[in-house]
Design a protein around this motif. Structure first.
Motif, mmCIF file in Angstrom:
data_model
loop_
_atom_site.group_PDB
_atom_site.id
_atom_site.type_symbol
_atom_site.label_atom_id
_atom_site.label_comp_id
_atom_site.label_asym_id
_atom_site.label_seq_id
_atom_site.Cartn_x
_atom_site.Cartn_y
_atom_site.Cartn_z
ATOM 1 N N VAL A 8 -4.445 4.392 1.787
ATOM 2 C CA VAL A 8 -4.604 3.509 0.627
ATOM 3 C C VAL A 8 -5.417 2.275 1.014
ATOM 4 C CG1 VAL A 8 -3.355 1.977 -0.963
ATOM 5 C CG2 VAL A 8 -2.457 4.270 -0.482
ATOM 6 N N THR A 27 0.012 7.307 5.373
ATOM 7 C CA THR A 27 -0.188 7.297 3.914
ATOM 8 C C THR A 27 -0.666 5.911 3.473
ATOM 9 O OG1 THR A 27 1.651 8.868 3.781
ATOM 10 C CG2 THR A 27 0.934 7.868 1.717
ATOM 11 N N ASP A 70 4.538 8.401 9.701
ATOM 12 C CA ASP A 70 4.209 9.172 8.498
ATOM 13 C C ASP A 70 3.858 8.217 7.351
ATOM 14 O OD1 ASP A 70 4.038 10.979 6.409
ATOM 15 O OD2 ASP A 70 6.167 11.481 6.374
ATOM 16 N N SER A 76 -2.700 11.849 7.606
ATOM 17 C CA SER A 76 -2.744 11.965 6.141
ATOM 18 C C SER A 76 -4.178 12.223 5.746
ATOM 19 C CB SER A 76 -2.341 10.645 5.475
ATOM 20 O OG SER A 76 -0.974 10.458 5.539
ATOM 21 N N HIS A 108 -4.309 13.057 -3.541
ATOM 22 C CA HIS A 108 -2.908 12.970 -3.977
ATOM 23 C C HIS A 108 -2.274 11.649 -3.540
ATOM 24 C CE1 HIS A 108 -2.799 14.142 0.140
ATOM 25 N NE2 HIS A 108 -1.502 14.176 0.197
ATOM 26 N N ILE A 109 -3.013 10.872 -2.754
ATOM 27 C CA ILE A 109 -2.506 9.555 -2.356
ATOM 28 C C ILE A 109 -3.095 8.522 -3.325
ATOM 29 C CG2 ILE A 109 -2.397 7.841 -0.510
ATOM 30 C CD1 ILE A 109 -2.729 10.194 1.470
ATOM 31 N N TYR A 147 5.510 4.663 -6.687
ATOM 32 C CA TYR A 147 4.168 4.931 -7.252
ATOM 33 C C TYR A 147 4.220 6.133 -8.226
ATOM 34 C CZ TYR A 147 3.139 9.445 -5.442
ATOM 35 O OH TYR A 147 3.155 10.785 -5.277
ATOM 36 N N GLY A 200 7.669 11.713 -0.868
ATOM 37 C CA GLY A 200 6.751 12.658 -0.219
ATOM 38 C C GLY A 200 5.908 12.080 0.910
ATOM 39 N N GLY A 201 5.737 10.774 0.940
ATOM 40 C CA GLY A 201 4.924 10.171 1.995
ATOM 41 C C GLY A 201 5.715 9.735 3.211
ATOM 42 N N ASP A 240 9.223 8.908 -5.376
ATOM 43 C CA ASP A 240 8.790 10.128 -4.692
ATOM 44 C C ASP A 240 8.707 9.802 -3.200
ATOM 45 O OD1 ASP A 240 7.436 12.304 -3.645
ATOM 46 O OD2 ASP A 240 5.519 11.771 -4.564
ATOM 47 N N ALA A 293 0.857 -1.207 0.000
ATOM 48 C CA ALA A 293 0.000 0.000 0.000
ATOM 49 C C ALA A 293 0.886 1.248 0.000
ATOM 50 C CB ALA A 293 -0.921 0.010 1.213
ATOM 51 N N PHE A 294 1.993 1.180 0.736
ATOM 52 C CA PHE A 294 2.978 2.259 0.697
ATOM 53 C C PHE A 294 4.046 1.856 -0.303
ATOM 54 C CE2 PHE A 294 6.721 4.638 1.898
ATOM 55 C CZ PHE A 294 6.186 5.899 2.040
ATOM 56 N N ASP A 295 4.281 2.691 -1.297
ATOM 57 C CA ASP A 295 5.275 2.342 -2.303
ATOM 58 C C ASP A 295 5.805 3.622 -2.947
ATOM 59 O OD1 ASP A 295 6.779 1.414 -4.440
ATOM 60 O OD2 ASP A 295 5.456 -0.292 -4.773
ATOM 61 N N PRO A 304 -1.047 2.068 -5.246
ATOM 62 C CA PRO A 304 -0.075 1.537 -6.209
ATOM 63 C C PRO A 304 -0.505 0.180 -6.760
ATOM 64 C CG PRO A 304 0.910 1.829 -4.025
ATOM 65 C CD PRO A 304 -0.552 2.022 -3.864
ATOM 66 N N ARG A 355 -3.968 17.968 -0.422
ATOM 67 C CA ARG A 355 -3.610 18.259 -1.801
ATOM 68 C C ARG A 355 -4.336 17.240 -2.654
ATOM 69 N NH1 ARG A 355 1.944 16.836 -1.216
ATOM 70 N NH2 ARG A 355 1.287 16.348 0.876
HETATM 71 P P1 AMP Z 1 1.183 12.129 3.433
HETATM 72 O O1 AMP Z 1 0.714 13.531 3.449
HETATM 73 O O2 AMP Z 1 2.227 11.803 4.423
HETATM 74 O O3 AMP Z 1 0.087 11.134 3.405
HETATM 75 O O4 AMP Z 1 1.940 11.933 2.062
HETATM 76 C C1 AMP Z 1 1.302 12.087 0.842
HETATM 77 C C2 AMP Z 1 2.356 12.026 -0.215
HETATM 78 O O5 AMP Z 1 2.830 10.675 -0.319
HETATM 79 C C3 AMP Z 1 1.868 12.353 -1.602
HETATM 80 O O6 AMP Z 1 1.880 13.736 -1.832
HETATM 81 C C4 AMP Z 1 2.869 11.634 -2.457
HETATM 82 O O7 AMP Z 1 4.071 12.378 -2.526
HETATM 83 C C5 AMP Z 1 3.159 10.384 -1.653
HETATM 84 N N1 AMP Z 1 2.334 9.208 -1.997
HETATM 85 C C6 AMP Z 1 1.102 9.163 -2.569
HETATM 86 N N2 AMP Z 1 0.647 7.909 -2.678
HETATM 87 C C7 AMP Z 1 1.624 7.109 -2.154
HETATM 88 C C8 AMP Z 1 1.770 5.717 -1.961
HETATM 89 N N3 AMP Z 1 0.808 4.857 -2.281
HETATM 90 N N4 AMP Z 1 2.913 5.269 -1.382
HETATM 91 C C9 AMP Z 1 3.899 6.124 -1.033
HETATM 92 N N5 AMP Z 1 3.823 7.444 -1.181
HETATM 93 C C10 AMP Z 1 2.705 7.942 -1.730
#
Ligand code: AMP
Ligand code: MG
Length: 334
Positions: A290, A286, A282, A239, A255-256, A116, A170-171, A168, A111-113, A259, A244
């Protein structure tokens, strides 16, 4: 330049903070990773707190410089630019985050990847075009997604196996920046405090005056009930799809992105996680976005170190609250 701006914010706020005998609580505000950060430190002297704040904000800015995909010079942007099967030597900090990301991918069943990112491009393009992507476009991006195609070597190189792959962080990078800031504060003599970047936070040491730390669960827009937590040293992250996202042909997409399906998360308004440190909490928030409430709560029940609370949009636009069995124990009675 970026770092200098943060430092100015730190110096000004530290000077304003209290200075009675005995430990005082000092606080600074800064802008890190495009969002508001708040650092709190309990210290005997203002000078101690100020020096610690400077180190901590420096460390957070360094994480951004190394890992942001918004900065073309970052190590992650370099990796994304070099193409398939080209190992890129990264710093020990970036390596640590990649290793943690792979662990979190395993822990959350994919789910976290962090690979993605080709899907992010698909959905950004869809938003610009005002048109949903075709199944073929989503499938083509999905073929370039998967932690199994990310290689980390013992000597600190990272490479991506497929053409068109992108990563990326970002998560997860925000959580890492929080942990790095806590470490910097502790190394500079701060025994207790808070590091908060954009509603993800970590509390460390004893709360001044004793007792538990009190933390308000972040409320997404439209949610009016306050939920206050009473916790010991831990991380609390949130999250949400409100933060966003993409407007595609008048509909809001998170924005999530899942994957596994290639589609953005739907109806999970927010997920709050209590965990041992900010990097895992964190990424977990995220990942749980998912997974959704049912699968996500089942996952958390199997993990001893985490608790979670879901706010999910129901059919009638009401927000439904679900939580793991241990989360309730942290909710303040009053
Ligand atoms: P957060 O605010 O910590 O939930 O992070 C959201 C950010 O995680 C998004 O803006 C992306 O940069 C990244 N992201 C989105 N979907 C995924 C996912 N399935 N696995 C890992 N990172 C993700
Ligand atoms: Mg996260």
């Amino acid at each position: 330049m970026r770092r200098a701006l943060v430092l100015v914010a730190a110096v000004v706020a530290a000077v304003v903070a209290g200075c009675s005998p005995g430990p005082s609580t000092f606080e600074v505000n800064a802008v890190v990773m495009g969002t508001d950060a708040r650092l709190v430190a309990v210290a005997q002297e203002a000078d101690t707190a100020q020096a610690a704040f400077e180190q901590a904000t420096d460390r957070m800015s360094l994480v951004e410089e190394l890992m942001s995909t918004y900065l073309p010079t970052s190590e992650v942007s370099r990796l994304n630019a070099v193409g398939a099967d080209t190992p890129v030597l990264v710093s020990p900090m970036t390596l640590e985050v990649f290793r943690a990301a792979v662990e979190m991918s395993k822990m959350t069943g994919g789910a976290f990847d962090v690979t993605y990112a080709p899907l992010r491009t698909v959905w950004r393009t869809a938003a610009t075009a005002g048109q949903l992507p075709t199944d073929a476009i989503v499938a083509a991006a999905l073929a370039r997604v998967g932690t199994d195609k990310l290689t980390i070597t013992q000597d600190g190189h990272v490479s991506l196996a497929a053409a068109g792959m992108e990563v990326d962080l970002g998560g997860i990078a925000k959580g890492y920046a929080i942990d790095m800031a806590v470490k910097a504060l502790q190394e500079n003599g701060i025994r207790s405090g808070i590091v908060d970047i954009g509603h993800d936070l970590r509390l460390f040491g004893e709360r001044p005056g004793g007792g538990k730390w009190r933390v308000g669960v972040y409320r997404p827009p439209g949610v009016t009930d306050d939920i206050v937590l009473e916790v010991g040293p831990c991380a609390v992250t949130t999250s949400g799809d409100y933060a966003r996202g993409f407007d595609v042909a008048g509909e809001w997409y998170s924005h999530i992105i899942d994957p596994r399906t290639g589609w953005p998360v739907k109806d999970v308004t927010s997920v709050t996680v209590i965990g041992p440190d900010a990097i895992t909490a964190d990424a977990m928030a995220t990942a749980l976005s998912v997974a959704g409430a049912k699968e996500g709560i089942a996952l958390v029940e199997s993990l001893p170190d985490f608790e979670c609370l879901f706010m999910t949009r129901a059919a009638d636009d009401e927000v439904r609250v679900d939580m793991s069995s241990g989360f309730r124990d942290y909710i303040a009675e009053d």
